[in-house]
Design an enzyme around this catalytic site. Sequence first.
Site, PDB file in Angstrom:
ATOM      1  N   TYR A 142       0.824  -1.214   0.000  1.00 37.80           N
ATOM      2  CA  TYR A 142       0.000   0.000   0.000  1.00 37.80           C
ATOM      3  C   TYR A 142       0.858   1.263   0.000  1.00 37.80           C
ATOM      4  CZ  TYR A 142      -4.676  -1.938   0.988  1.00 37.80           C
ATOM      5  OH  TYR A 142      -5.882  -2.566   0.918  1.00 37.80           O
ATOM      6  N   LYS A 189       3.300 -15.459   2.880  1.00 39.18           N
ATOM      7  CA  LYS A 189       3.526 -16.209   1.640  1.00 39.18           C
ATOM      8  C   LYS A 189       5.037 -16.419   1.556  1.00 39.18           C
ATOM      9  CE  LYS A 189       2.071 -17.998  -2.265  1.00 39.18           C
ATOM     10  NZ  LYS A 189       1.190 -19.178  -2.355  1.00 39.18           N
ATOM     11  N   ASP A 221      -2.783 -18.330   1.039  1.00 42.11           N
ATOM     12  CA  ASP A 221      -3.765 -19.040   0.208  1.00 42.11           C
ATOM     13  C   ASP A 221      -4.446 -20.149   1.008  1.00 42.11           C
ATOM     14  OD1 ASP A 221      -1.261 -20.236   0.270  1.00 42.11           O
ATOM     15  OD2 ASP A 221      -1.244 -20.833  -1.836  1.00 42.11           O
ATOM     16  N   ASP A 245      -6.327  -7.013   4.270  1.00 36.95           N
ATOM     17  CA  ASP A 245      -7.474  -6.368   3.613  1.00 36.95           C
ATOM     18  C   ASP A 245      -8.370  -7.429   2.987  1.00 36.95           C
ATOM     19  OD1 ASP A 245      -9.027  -4.231   2.504  1.00 36.95           O
ATOM     20  OD2 ASP A 245      -8.070  -4.642   0.572  1.00 36.95           O
ATOM     21  N   ASP A 249     -12.326  -9.124   4.471  1.00 47.25           N
ATOM     22  CA  ASP A 249     -13.582  -9.117   3.703  1.00 47.25           C
ATOM     23  C   ASP A 249     -14.134 -10.540   3.628  1.00 47.25           C
ATOM     24  OD1 ASP A 249     -13.384  -6.380   3.118  1.00 47.25           O
ATOM     25  OD2 ASP A 249     -13.996  -6.665   1.028  1.00 47.25           O
TER      26      ASP A 249
HETATM   27  C1  IPM Z   1     -10.401  -1.102   4.158  1.00 47.51           C
HETATM   28  C2  IPM Z   1     -10.623  -0.492   2.807  1.00 47.51           C
HETATM   29  C3  IPM Z   1      -9.440   0.420   2.490  1.00 47.51           C
HETATM   30  C4  IPM Z   1      -8.191  -0.445   2.454  1.00 47.51           C
HETATM   31  C5  IPM Z   1      -9.583   1.214   1.199  1.00 47.51           C
HETATM   32  C6  IPM Z   1     -10.851   2.042   1.168  1.00 47.51           C
HETATM   33  C7  IPM Z   1      -8.372   2.082   0.935  1.00 47.51           C
HETATM   34  O1  IPM Z   1     -10.821  -1.453   1.836  1.00 47.51           O
HETATM   35  O2  IPM Z   1     -10.305  -0.348   5.145  1.00 47.51           O
HETATM   36  O3  IPM Z   1     -10.335  -2.328   4.251  1.00 47.51           O
HETATM   37  O4  IPM Z   1      -7.892  -1.078   1.433  1.00 47.51           O
HETATM   38  O5  IPM Z   1      -7.491  -0.473   3.453  1.00 47.51           O
HETATM   39 MN    MN Z   2     -10.899  -3.498   2.628  1.00 49.83          MN
END
Ligand code: IPM
Ligand code: MN
Length: 351
Positions: A142, A189, A221, A245, A249
């Site tokens: 990032y 990884k 993975d 990240d 999710d």
């Molecule tokens: C999160 C979001 C952010 C990230 C984005 C909006 C930059 O997806 O907080 O998980 O990737 O960190």
């Molecule tokens: Mn995110």
Amino acid sequence: MKLNIALLAGDGIGPEVIDQAVKVSDAVAAKFGHEINWKPALTGAAAIDAVGEPYPDETHEICKSSDAVLFGAIGHPKFDNDPSAKVRPEQGLLKMRKALGLFANVRPTFTFPSLLDKSPLKKERIEGTDLVFLRELTGGIYFGEKGRREEGETAFDNCVYTRAEVQRLAKKGFELAMARGKKLCCVDKANVLETSRLWRETVQAMETDYPEVEVSYEFVDAVAMRLVQWPNSYDVLITENLFGDILTDEASVISGSMGLMPSASLGSDIGLFEPIHGSYPQATGLNIANPMATVLSAAMMFENFSLQAEGKAIRDAVNSALEKGMVTEDLADGGTSYGTSEVGDWLAANI
Ligand code: IPM
Ligand code: MN
């Protein structure tokens, strides 16, 4: 307690979900005798539109002079669909994380007893899941050098980590594991990436300081797979920025809705509390977004001030709303659902 809280609503559904978290926090403050001074500030696409940048200096000053930051969401499709945009809303969030020194992103994943059948995963697989990701938040791909070469035909994003960055995150991971189930999984990884080998080596060297913690090392993975197969086998997982990240999710599916998962970004005196979901542009202004992730982020905020009973009051209200079906459409399965603000009102009234 007197609390100064910077309020960064951001984009999309951000302002709607933030309004509910404010209502609920104010109800908690009234009940427990605290005083919250909310300090609204601009961020994201809203800030770009107003002043040309996503994390203006004025916003940073407001955050720095506050005790914590409560954050909504960031992002707008007009930037997503324009790869050549030089200024992007997301840069504001990244700049803020870096500028406030928030290197540790705490993302708990847990199930709610009343929602076990809402998850697409089998009930017996997810029952009892209670894990926490510690995602490194201010390093890695990032923040490494990025660019385009050879007349724009080649692009690169460098992934860089220092030992010190890994150590400070891992230290939090070990401490968290000690306070919980004493299990720590380092997700990397290391069979391919040099940065991952640095992570592994660094964490291995720290193991002797925490003899009670059972440490495992797993490739990202494989974790992506096991996370949905046997989520309740994990306790604390530490990982680098991008892996964290993606995996968080994925993990949100376990609870039944991404609209339920809160987070805390820590590392300095000022913590930042935000839902893990994005700005959900399609729902903007429709009063349909689930405010619970932001409301639970406010619970994490109170708990970070060592106000445990206040945090619990919020969690209890959320649990009873879920039990009673006081939910937004993402959790209604086509049945009766309520608006974002109705759910917020109900939660505030039930503190
Ligand atoms: C999160 C979001 C952010 C990230 C984005 C909006 C930059 O997806 O907080 O998980 O990737 O960190
Ligand atoms: Mn995110």
